[in-house]
Design a protein around this motif. Structure first.
Motif, PDB file in Angstrom:
ATOM      1  N   VAL A 139       0.848  -1.202   0.000  1.00 18.00           N
ATOM      2  CA  VAL A 139       0.000   0.000   0.000  1.00 18.00           C
ATOM      3  C   VAL A 139       0.880   1.247   0.000  1.00 18.00           C
ATOM      4  O   VAL A 139       0.637   2.188  -0.762  1.00 18.00           O
ATOM      5  N   ALA A 140       1.919   1.249   0.823  1.00 18.39           N
ATOM      6  CA  ALA A 140       2.838   2.400   0.872  1.00 18.39           C
ATOM      7  C   ALA A 140       3.537   2.585  -0.480  1.00 18.39           C
ATOM      8  O   ALA A 140       3.671   3.715  -0.972  1.00 18.39           O
ATOM      9  N   ASP A 184       1.133   4.037  -2.972  1.00 15.75           N
ATOM     10  CA  ASP A 184       0.957   5.482  -2.766  1.00 15.75           C
ATOM     11  C   ASP A 184       2.027   6.252  -3.545  1.00 15.75           C
ATOM     12  O   ASP A 184       1.737   7.275  -4.169  1.00 15.75           O
ATOM     13  N   GLN A 185       3.258   5.757  -3.528  1.00 14.97           N
ATOM     14  CA  GLN A 185       4.341   6.400  -4.280  1.00 14.97           C
ATOM     15  C   GLN A 185       4.106   6.293  -5.779  1.00 14.97           C
ATOM     16  O   GLN A 185       4.309   7.264  -6.517  1.00 14.97           O
ATOM     17  N   LEU A 238       1.250   5.955  -7.335  1.00 16.27           N
ATOM     18  CA  LEU A 238       0.124   6.819  -7.700  1.00 16.27           C
ATOM     19  C   LEU A 238       0.513   8.290  -7.745  1.00 16.27           C
ATOM     20  O   LEU A 238      -0.005   9.043  -8.572  1.00 16.27           O
ATOM     21  N   ALA A 239       1.430   8.686  -6.885  1.00 15.14           N
ATOM     22  CA  ALA A 239       1.862  10.088  -6.862  1.00 15.14           C
ATOM     23  C   ALA A 239       2.552  10.489  -8.166  1.00 15.14           C
ATOM     24  O   ALA A 239       2.546  11.671  -8.529  1.00 15.14           O
ATOM     25  N   ARG A 292      -5.116   2.560  -8.576  1.00 18.52           N
ATOM     26  CA  ARG A 292      -6.047   2.882  -7.484  1.00 18.52           C
ATOM     27  C   ARG A 292      -6.816   1.643  -7.051  1.00 18.52           C
ATOM     28  O   ARG A 292      -7.002   1.404  -5.859  1.00 18.52           O
ATOM     29  N   ARG A 338      -4.424  -0.608  -5.184  1.00 17.99           N
ATOM     30  CA  ARG A 338      -4.167  -0.084  -3.838  1.00 17.99           C
ATOM     31  C   ARG A 338      -5.344  -0.380  -2.917  1.00 17.99           C
ATOM     32  O   ARG A 338      -5.178  -0.803  -1.778  1.00 17.99           O
TER      33      ARG A 338
END
Length: 111
Positions: A73-74, A77-78, A80-81, A93, A96
């Motif tokens: 998940v972490a 997040d990277q 997706l950024a 998304r 995640r």
């Protein structure tokens, strides 16, 4: 809403997302990509392996796979950024959300 209903709903959501993920093609442009040093193909396969194990064990997830999914998940997040293309965003998304829901699901197996 009862705990059983929430658990059933949670499992149904994961099952639905899992099927959507299985049906979705991996974003071709990202094969071999490593944004921020994260191997996206490996990340996708890791989440898939953990979720598959969860589904095959009736919704139970062992502690190690639970930890792995939280780490994924972490990493997602990277990813997706740094993702801007709509189809890629939709894919990651969903991945995640699937990882987050599966890592926070019902009873845990100790095997």
């Amino acid at each position: 809403m009862s705990r059983v209903s929430r658990t059933s709903e949670h499992g149904a959501t994961i099952a639905c997302l899992w099927q959507e993920h299985l049906d979705a093609p991996f974003p071709a442009r990202l094969r071999g990509a490593e944004p921020g040093g994260i191997d996206i193909v490996l990340l996708d396969a890791t989440v898939a392996g953990c979720v598959s194990a969860r589904q095959n064990k009736g919704g139970c997830l062992d502690a190690e796979r639970n930890r792995i999914l939280r780490d994924c998940v972490a990493d997602l997040d990277q990813v997706l950024a740094s993702t801007t293309e709509a189809e890629e965003l939709r894919y990651f998304r969903r991945l995640r959300r699937l990882a987050a829901l599966a890592s926070d699901s019902g009873p845990r197996s100790t095997n």
